[in-house]
Design a protein around this motif. Structure first.
Motif, PDB file in Angstrom:
ATOM      1  N   ARG A   6      17.487  -1.444 -12.297  1.00 22.37           N
ATOM      2  CA  ARG A   6      18.406  -0.228 -11.859  1.00 22.37           C
ATOM      3  C   ARG A   6      19.617  -0.667 -11.017  1.00 22.37           C
ATOM      4  O   ARG A   6      19.099  -0.940  -9.942  1.00 22.37           O
ATOM      5  N   LYS A   7      20.534  -0.935 -11.612  1.00 21.26           N
ATOM      6  CA  LYS A   7      21.948  -1.434 -10.877  1.00 21.26           C
ATOM      7  C   LYS A   7      21.622  -2.703  -9.777  1.00 21.26           C
ATOM      8  O   LYS A   7      21.706  -2.659  -8.589  1.00 21.26           O
ATOM      9  N   ILE A   8      20.821  -3.606 -10.562  1.00 22.58           N
ATOM     10  CA  ILE A   8      20.602  -4.739  -9.754  1.00 22.58           C
ATOM     11  C   ILE A   8      21.861  -5.797  -9.370  1.00 22.58           C
ATOM     12  O   ILE A   8      22.530  -6.112 -10.054  1.00 22.58           O
ATOM     13  N   GLY A   9      21.786  -6.205  -7.916  1.00 22.02           N
ATOM     14  CA  GLY A   9      22.740  -7.219  -7.578  1.00 22.02           C
ATOM     15  C   GLY A   9      21.828  -8.473  -6.745  1.00 22.02           C
ATOM     16  O   GLY A   9      21.066  -7.881  -6.199  1.00 22.02           O
ATOM     17  N   TRP A  17      27.840 -13.747  -5.847  1.00 23.33           N
ATOM     18  CA  TRP A  17      26.876 -12.652  -6.432  1.00 23.33           C
ATOM     19  C   TRP A  17      26.523 -13.764  -7.833  1.00 23.33           C
ATOM     20  O   TRP A  17      27.537 -14.115  -8.441  1.00 23.33           O
ATOM     21  N   ARG A  20      25.524  -8.620 -10.590  1.00 20.99           N
ATOM     22  CA  ARG A  20      25.720  -7.304  -9.978  1.00 20.99           C
ATOM     23  C   ARG A  20      25.700  -6.205 -10.781  1.00 20.99           C
ATOM     24  O   ARG A  20      26.231  -6.237 -12.087  1.00 20.99           O
ATOM     25  N   ASP A  21      25.047  -5.175 -10.401  1.00 21.47           N
ATOM     26  CA  ASP A  21      25.359  -3.766 -11.066  1.00 21.47           C
ATOM     27  C   ASP A  21      24.693  -3.769 -12.511  1.00 21.47           C
ATOM     28  O   ASP A  21      25.163  -3.518 -13.689  1.00 21.47           O
ATOM     29  N   LEU A  22      23.434  -4.766 -12.539  1.00 21.92           N
ATOM     30  CA  LEU A  22      22.855  -5.072 -13.750  1.00 21.92           C
ATOM     31  C   LEU A  22      21.700  -3.837 -14.034  1.00 21.92           C
ATOM     32  O   LEU A  22      20.754  -3.730 -13.146  1.00 21.92           O
ATOM     33  N   ASN A  23      21.853  -3.267 -15.329  1.00 19.10           N
ATOM     34  CA  ASN A  23      20.904  -2.476 -15.688  1.00 19.10           C
ATOM     35  C   ASN A  23      19.974  -2.902 -16.942  1.00 19.10           C
ATOM     36  O   ASN A  23      20.687  -3.491 -17.912  1.00 19.10           O
ATOM     37  N   GLU A  57      20.813  -5.542  -4.074  1.00 21.26           N
ATOM     38  CA  GLU A  57      21.161  -4.121  -4.441  1.00 21.26           C
ATOM     39  C   GLU A  57      20.242  -3.545  -5.406  1.00 21.26           C
ATOM     40  O   GLU A  57      19.831  -4.540  -6.482  1.00 21.26           O
ATOM     41  N   GLY A  58      20.153  -2.404  -5.731  1.00 19.95           N
ATOM     42  CA  GLY A  58      19.444  -1.902  -6.970  1.00 19.95           C
ATOM     43  C   GLY A  58      17.664  -1.920  -6.476  1.00 19.95           C
ATOM     44  O   GLY A  58      17.253  -2.264  -5.857  1.00 19.95           O
TER      45      GLY A  58
END
Length: 198
Positions: A6-9, A17, A20-23, A57-58
């Motif tokens: 969920r929202k992986i960075g 990066w 980023r923001d990977l779902n 992140e995430g």
């Protein structure tokens, strides 16, 4: 059972990066392909998804809860290079026992011979070693398998044998698989869907 990113960075160098923001979500029993050019972050994503790397992140969730920090990891990763994934000072039987009891039926399905158990890693071929790495990853409490270029280094016959065995096992046990590969033909043949990472 579901594995979710969920929202992986993630980055190795600050503010550079890799993604980023990977779902991403994968369900039990689903076989998903991940394809993309070298250096685009496929292996890093597999490591994050299986808990080997912590994202900046995430979160990674297994059925809406974070991955366990201790004990057996229900998300298992099999690398491209089996010789880097085993302890050279352990005989193969000890390597297999690392994750718990040995499933004799699993060894048979993967074509692991009894006499290999007493050998050292450097006494086995790449294909033989990779069979051990797959067997170690497919414990009874494994729920998801991340196969990162799992058979890339092997000859065509060994590739086919290992994938055939793995697909049988994951079907029986309803295990989800993320197959990371450069080989579009392989992913097309085995996957229910394929994602591209750039």
């Amino acid at each position: 059972m579901q594995l979710e990113a969920r929202k992986i960075g993630f980055y190795y160098k600050k503010n550079r990066w890799i993604f980023r923001d990977l779902n991403f979500t994968i369900d039990a029993g689903e076989i998903v392909g991940l394809i993309g050019p070298s250096g685009c972050g496929k292996t890093t994503f597999g490591r994050v998804l299986s808990g080997y790397e912590k994202p900046q992140e995430g979160t990674i969730l297994l059925n809406e809860t974070p991955l366990p920090k201790r004990g057996y990891q229900p998300v298992q990763l099999v690398y491209q290079h089996p010789e880097k994934a085993v302890n050279p000072k352990w005989r193969m039987e000890k390597t297999l026992h690392e994750g718990g009891e040995i499933d004799r039926e699993l060894l048979e399905v993967l074509g692991i011979k009894q006499e290999w158990l007493s050998r050292w890693p450097n006494e086995l071929s790449g294909g033989e070693l990779q069979r051990f790495c797959v067997a170690r990853a497919l414990r009874s409490n494994t729920r998801f398998l991340i196969a990162d270029e799992m058979t890339t280094m092997l000859d065509a016959i060994t590739q086919s044998q290992i994938w055939h065995a793995v697909l049988d096992i994951v079907k029986q046990r309803n295990i989800g698989v993320l197959a990371i590969s450069h080989e579009a033909a392989l992913l097309k043949r085995i996957c229910t869907r394929t994602l591209t990472i750039h």
